[in-house]
Write an enzyme that holds these catalytic residues in place. Sequence first.
Site, PDB file in Angstrom:
ATOM      1  N   HIS A   1       0.752  -1.035  -0.006  1.00  0.00           N
ATOM      2  CA  HIS A   1       0.108   0.014   0.090  1.00  0.00           C
ATOM      3  C   HIS A   1       0.780   1.267   0.130  1.00  0.00           C
ATOM      4  O   HIS A   1       0.636   2.006  -0.600  1.00  0.00           O
ATOM      5  CB  HIS A   1      -1.048   0.090   1.078  1.00  0.00           C
ATOM      6  CG  HIS A   1      -1.981   1.075   1.168  1.00  0.00           C
ATOM      7  ND1 HIS A   1      -3.013   1.137   0.635  1.00  0.00           N
ATOM      8  CD2 HIS A   1      -1.890   2.218   1.830  1.00  0.00           C
ATOM      9  CE1 HIS A   1      -3.891   2.079   0.909  1.00  0.00           C
ATOM     10  NE2 HIS A   1      -2.922   3.044   1.459  1.00  0.00           N
TER      11      HIS A   1
ATOM     12  N   HIS B   1     -10.211   3.069  -0.041  1.00  0.00           N
ATOM     13  CA  HIS B   1     -10.214   2.394   1.488  1.00  0.00           C
ATOM     14  C   HIS B   1     -11.119   1.199   1.438  1.00  0.00           C
ATOM     15  O   HIS B   1     -12.049   1.042   2.005  1.00  0.00           O
ATOM     16  CB  HIS B   1     -10.878   3.325   2.249  1.00  0.00           C
ATOM     17  CG  HIS B   1     -10.050   3.407   3.665  1.00  0.00           C
ATOM     18  ND1 HIS B   1     -10.460   3.588   4.894  1.00  0.00           N
ATOM     19  CD2 HIS B   1      -8.597   3.415   3.787  1.00  0.00           C
ATOM     20  CE1 HIS B   1      -9.669   3.745   5.886  1.00  0.00           C
ATOM     21  NE2 HIS B   1      -8.675   3.713   5.058  1.00  0.00           N
TER      22      HIS B   1
ATOM     23  N   GLN C   1      -6.631   8.802  13.101  1.00  0.00           N
ATOM     24  CA  GLN C   1      -7.071   9.940  12.167  1.00  0.00           C
ATOM     25  C   GLN C   1      -7.129  11.239  12.858  1.00  0.00           C
ATOM     26  O   GLN C   1      -6.545  11.432  13.900  1.00  0.00           O
ATOM     27  CB  GLN C   1      -8.419   9.540  11.808  1.00  0.00           C
ATOM     28  CG  GLN C   1      -8.600   8.323  11.104  1.00  0.00           C
ATOM     29  CD  GLN C   1      -7.930   8.484   9.918  1.00  0.00           C
ATOM     30  OE1 GLN C   1      -8.510   8.738   8.834  1.00  0.00           O
ATOM     31  NE2 GLN C   1      -6.829   7.455   9.625  1.00  0.00           N
TER      32      GLN C   1
END
Length: 749
Positions: free
Chosen positions: A55, A104, A324
């Site tokens: 990724h 995602h 986040q």
Amino acid sequence: MSLDTVKHSAETPDSAQPWKELGLKEDEYARIREILGRRPTGAELAMYSVMWSEHCSYKSSKVHLKQFGDKAPQTDALLVGIGENAGVVDVGQGYAVTFKIESHNHPSYIEPYQGAATGVGGIVRDILAMGARPVAVMDPLRFGAADHPDTKRVLPGVVAGVGGYGNCLGLPNIGGEVVFDPCYQGNPLVNALCVGVMKHEDIHLAKASGAGNKVILYGARTGGDGIGGVSVLASETFDSTGPSRRPAVQVGDPFQEKLLIECTLEIFREQLVAGIQDLGGAGLSCATSELASAGSGGMRVELDTVPLRDATLSPEEILMSESQERMCAIVEPDKVERFLEICEKWDVIATVIGEVTEGTRLEIYWHGEQIVDVPPRSVAHEGPTYHRPYARPDWQDALQADDAGKLARPVTGEELREQVLALVGSPNQASKAWVTDQYDRFVQGNTVLAQPEDSGVVRIDADTDLGVAIATDGNGRYTKLDPYAGAQLALAEAYRNVAATGAKPLAVSDCLNFGSPEDPAVMWQFAEATRGLADGCLALGTPVTGGNVSLYNQTGDAAIHPTPVVAVLGVIDDVNRRTPMAFAEQGQLILLLGETREEFGGSAWSQVVHDHLGGLPPAVDLEREKLLAEILISGSRDGMIDAAHDLSDGGLIQAVTESCLRGGHGARLVVPDGLDAFTFLFSESAGRAVVAVPRSEELRFTDMCGARGLPVTRIGVIDGDAVEVQGEFAIPLAELGAVHEATIPALLA
């Protein structure tokens, strides 16, 4: 257990380490030892494992992605290209626009709401990190069979996550897609796009330069969510047992992100940062190594100063956490106090966690003990490069030979009518209002066009009405039939959709969703699609500014259809002259632009009526796409066309139905000479659009098409309250609308 320090690692070379559990291969672990001249510490191993993941490092794809640079068209519009958080394009009047699309996927299958929500949050921070104010989002989505029980679990959660996060941020959701196909069962695709606006002088880059400058982490506290997300969850194949890794999915807080956005924009206005990076995939491991790698020196970080939500986190977990709503800034010492004041004003936690050094190493300490001492480029930019074997699959020829031309076609007008209703009411062609009504499309007051229009259009300057248009498109069925052509068809459709609104296409971002790179057939699909997209962008003059690769999208041995999703951004000088899709004026003429051929491979008709996938997709003619775009843009600018809609999935009848329902007026159609009614209605030939033209403008418009060599055919008139194909059938708009609107709510009831 004692701390695994750099000194300890040098003294204990034979200590067993969990490199395999962290997603590393044996040769990758050996290479890390070679780079360091010793075994890595636990913290170093954690950093390499996430940063060398598929990724983050693009280790299987970057040998193919380099074509986007090698074949990039020359354009003065590109201000920042591939390699930064997002690409930046000049749109005139001193404005720059940044946009990017990312995936995602796996998190959204495991935890649909949080997976989708944090996908939106992450792409928004990428745009913010470039110095821009985010102004809109989009969401291309793909799910398994519409009637599968698990689709009822995944889809509502994903839609709620996208809407919940975006709505709370006050960002309009102006476009996207919702596609159903059994190949996405167990592996939905949740791609998210954000677009932002800034002045040229406000562009910021991710680099840490200037010895003595401080490293400031600000935003939310670091928790245990998202640990191993990119190295494990996003970089390996799902097994067939279903959701299993809930702790790896991040948890989002849109209200914290809104504060972070406003805080960051004020920091930018006061010119307080020398470099900035958002914390997304790989968290602090990514932010510190990429900032140091792109800078001119080294970096020292005191990891124990990081604000935590969970005091039990180990150093390795802190470095891998993908919590986040966090950013990392490089700030000159005399600006730190003001930086912290602004953060306090916005109730955003900010902590100096380190500084830029004169050296060449990234050094991280934990309570005074050194736990990381690495060359930052080896972590961030010099990961493995794989030349994966690839080969055309042995089933490809048989798939292409299974031509849709053999399928039984409707013969009578009644059969045509039945199949039109089946098409417009099928899950992929039905109204997606159930989805889009959960999104705020008009917040901020600058949305000019939004779903279900061909492109989303937003105003970026209130004084001049300068605006941008964005469309996302992709067709996995086409791409499975021919990956090279399928990628170009995705590009052409997005390009055409932007032009249909009157905007000039400028640039591309892409999200390349494929199966396992360890399968030579999948790698062949990827190589061909990438080559097709690079060649297509060169032909159209639209450079790829950045994007995302999402691999391992499969469950067990079953890969998804190869699905390159392409976003095209265009500019429109005056949003007041944008072209909508609605047939809104009785008596206007309906003209078909382009040529219609017998092309049904991968078509919606073949899927809906026969559940068939085979043959070749429609032919691609990129020069014709450029010409069509020029005609659509000129017709819009000069006031010759009042409505336009591209022809793609479902062919002409789908486009006419949507335009009629959007405008509330019917259409009387006549089958042109040389075509049968079936081909006229259902063909998916590319390079086509349907337009509504006032009678007073017909001659001027058709003369322009003729002078430029674009075929144009009058096929009907806007009239009545039904869609009628003369000599074949008529369907009242009320009936069409009921069928079109009922499908998705019924499936999800």
